[in-house]
Design an enzyme around this catalytic site. Sequence first.
Site, PDB file in Angstrom:
ATOM      1  N   LYS A  54       0.866  -1.185   0.000  1.00 42.79           N
ATOM      2  CA  LYS A  54       0.000   0.000   0.000  1.00 42.79           C
ATOM      3  C   LYS A  54       0.896   1.226   0.000  1.00 42.79           C
ATOM      4  CE  LYS A  54      -3.329   0.311  -0.428  1.00 42.79           C
ATOM      5  NZ  LYS A  54      -4.485   0.500  -1.229  1.00 42.79           N
ATOM      6  N   HIS A  72      -9.668  -7.370  -5.162  1.00 46.06           N
ATOM      7  CA  HIS A  72      -9.457  -6.286  -4.202  1.00 46.06           C
ATOM      8  C   HIS A  72     -10.006  -6.677  -2.831  1.00 46.06           C
ATOM      9  CE1 HIS A  72     -11.394  -2.708  -2.261  1.00 46.06           C
ATOM     10  NE2 HIS A  72     -10.224  -2.162  -2.488  1.00 46.06           N
TER      11      HIS A  72
HETATM   12  O1  GKR Z   1      -7.252  -0.609   3.765  1.00 49.67           O
HETATM   13  O2  GKR Z   1      -6.213   1.295   3.644  1.00 49.67           O
HETATM   14  C1  GKR Z   1      -6.742   0.339   3.114  1.00 49.67           C
HETATM   15  C2  GKR Z   1      -6.786   0.241   1.605  1.00 49.67           C
HETATM   16  O3  GKR Z   1      -6.238   1.378   1.039  1.00 49.67           O
HETATM   17  C3  GKR Z   1      -8.206   0.047   1.119  1.00 49.67           C
HETATM   18  O4  GKR Z   1      -9.030   1.046   1.636  1.00 49.67           O
HETATM   19  C4  GKR Z   1      -8.310   0.016  -0.382  1.00 49.67           C
HETATM   20  O5  GKR Z   1      -9.660   0.010  -0.753  1.00 49.67           O
HETATM   21  O6  GKR Z   1      -7.206  -2.125  -0.323  1.00 49.67           O
HETATM   22  C5  GKR Z   1      -7.774  -1.178  -1.070  1.00 49.67           C
HETATM   23  C6  GKR Z   1      -7.133  -0.955  -2.413  1.00 49.67           C
HETATM   24  O7  GKR Z   1      -6.633  -1.868  -2.995  1.00 49.67           O
HETATM   25  O8  GKR Z   1      -7.191   0.167  -2.923  1.00 49.67           O
HETATM   26 MG    MG Z   2      -6.290  -0.543  -4.748  1.00 56.22          MG
END
Ligand code: GKR
Ligand code: MG
Length: 410
Positions: free
Chosen positions: A181, A308
Site C-alpha cells: 500500500k 481487491h
Molecule cells: O485498507 O487502507 C486500506 C486500503 O487502502 C483500502 O481502503 C483500499 O480500498 O485495499 C484497497 C485498495 O486496494 O485500494
Molecule cells: Mg487498490
Amino acid sequence: MTDTRIADIRVTPIAFSDPPLRNNAGCHQPYALRSIVEVETEGGIVGLGETHAGKELLDGMTDLAPRLIGMDVTDLNGLWAHARRALWPMPDPRVQLRVVAGIEVAMWDAYGKATDRRVCDLLGGQMRKTAPFSAYLFYKFAKHAGRDTADMWGEVATPEQLVNEAHTLVDQHGFRSFKVKAGVLPPDEEIAGLEALREAFPNAPLRLDPNGGWHLHTTLDLLPRLDGLVQYLEDPTHGIPAMATVQAATEIPLATSMCITSDADLPEGISRKAAQVILSDHHYWGGLQATRELARICAIWGVGLSMHSNSHLGISLAAMAHLAVSLPHLSYDCDTHYPWQTDEVIEGGKLRFDKGALTLPEGPGLGVTLDRDALKRLHQNYLDCGYTERDDASEMRKHLPDWQYAHPRF
Ligand code: GKR
Ligand code: MG
C-alpha cells in the site's frame, strides 16, 4: 427439499479491532466496521453474508430486506429487481451494490446449506484446489493515537521495517507475492521499500498501490524505475483519462480498484485501455454472480483479473475464496486484509492460509457458521466505539495534527 423461501433477514453492524495502517487517505481507526447479514429460510436454514457498513448502507438494508420476504433464495433476478425499486437512486451509487452483495452472498450460502452443495459448486464448479492470496504490506504507526503500547507489528516506515513485516507475514501464512500500500511516503522512499523487498524475496511478484496518490507527471517520471520491478502497478494516479495516459506510456500492466469499479465504468475504461488488470471485489460489484460476469467480460476483452479487499472477517474471506476457486479467469493472487485482523465472527476462529492459499472451509454453502457470542461482542464494540463511517483522515490528524487530505499528494 426444505423450504427455501426467505422468512427473515437480519443485519448486524459490527466493529472489530484494526491496526493503525496508513494509506493515502490517512490511517485506519482502532475499529473497522462491517455488516453481518443473516438470511433465514422458512426451512430454518441461515445463510451468511458480510459487507461494508455505514448509515446509508444500513438504511438501504432496512429498505430492501422486507421486500425480499417470501422470495426464494435462488431468485437473484428478484433480488436485483427489488433492489432497483428500493435503492435506486441512492446518493452514493456504490452503496447499492454493497447492500445487494451482502444479501446475495447470504442467499447463495442458504441455498448451498439447504441443498448440501458448496457455493463454489453452485457457481459452476471448482477450477483450482485453493484460493491464492498475496501478502498485503502497509506502512503503519506503532500504536493507535492515544494508546500507550505498541501493537505486535511496531512501526513500519523504512525499507528495513517493510521487509521485516513481509517476513512476518510469510512466516505466518506462507505468502508468495506482495502488494504494498503506497501513496503514503514520498515515492522515492516507497520505491526503496520495493527494492529492499526485491532483494529479500528475489522471485516473489511485487505490486504497488498508491491509491491514485501520485500526480500524472510524477507517475510518468517514475515508470522507468518501476519497470521490471513490479508485476503490476495499481492506481498510481487518479481517473480513467490519466490512467490511460500512463498505460499508453508503459509496458507495466496497470491495475485498478478505483477507476473501473462498476458496470458504468467498463465501456470507457476498457475502450481507453485505462488498465490491463481489473481488481474484482464482489462487495463492490453486487455479489458473486455479478463478479463472475465481470470475469467473463475481462476474459473477452483480454483484461486480467485480480481481487481487491477491504478490512474484513471470515465470512467475506470464505465468499472471496469460493469465488476465486470457481472463476475460470483469475490471473493473479488475490488481495486480503485478513492477516491484519485478530477478531473473528465465525465458529472455530480464524481461517488459516497454507503457502499463502486458502483451502475452502469444509461443509455446504460457504462452509462457515456464525459464532453468536462473537457477533454479540462485536456488535457491542460497534455501539461502544461510536463510529458510524470509516474516517481515515480524522484518525490521521490524531497522529499528525497538521496533516491534510491531498489526492494526489505527490
Ligand atoms: O485498507 O487502507 C486500506 C486500503 O487502502 C483500502 O481502503 C483500499 O480500498 O485495499 C484497497 C485498495 O486496494 O485500494
Ligand atoms: Mg487498490
